[in-house]
Design a protein around this motif. Structure first.
Motif: not given
Lengths: 91, 76
Positions: A49, A52-53, A56, A61
């Protein structure tokens, strides 16, 4: 370009390692083994997680990772509390 | 990534439905909701993933373990 490739590669590596640590959850002989596997797999998922934060570049996120960390801890706490009571009863 | 997560979902759902010990089923459901939160997250729905992480991992696990504690431990 290479940064995106590196993010994808590390994401796949984390998913693969969490699936490998799922072995202990699915075929663990005793219940503490399964709890340990749940804890390890949730740590790997948390890493996905946050990865991905960072990929992006969105703050929403990171909130998901924060909320999952808090509530996953509460869930594991409830499970261990139940296990302690059952163990004390002498089962 | 999505294919691996969906495969893990399938295996976990079959095991949750077929396992005998209810405590183990609760642990498997916790990890099922964890993976489904990641699936929503990968599909670019962070608000759904946030709700799934809060309800699935925390409240649902707590509620199910409370019910199992007050009723039976095994499936007859």
């Amino acid at each position: 370009m290479t940064t995106t490739l590196a993010f994808d590669l590390i994401g796949y590596l984390f998913v693969a390692s969490s699936v490998v640590s799922l072995y202990r959850v699915l075929w663990g002989p005793t219940i503490p083994d399964r709890l340990l596997g749940l804890n390890v797999a949730s740590a790997q998922i948390l890493a996905i997680l946050v990865l991905y934060a960072a990929k992006e570049k969105l703050h929403v996120y990171l909130d998901v990772a924060l909320v999952y960390d808090i509530f996953g801890f509460v869930g594991i706490l409830a499970l261990t509390k139940f296990l302690e009571k059952r163990h004390r009863k002498g089962e | 990534m999505i294919e691996i997560l969906l495969l893990v979902h399938l295996i976990l759902a079959i095991l949750v439905l077929s396992i005998r010990s209810l405590f183990t089923a609760v642990i498997l459901m916790a990890i099922f909701s964890l993976f489904s939160a990641v699936l929503f997250f990968v599909l670019h729905a962070p608000d759904v993933a946030l709700t799934e992480a809060a309800v699935g991992a925390g409240v649902s696990t707590f509620l199910y373990i409370w019910i199992v504690k007050r009723t039976q431990k095994e499936v007859k």
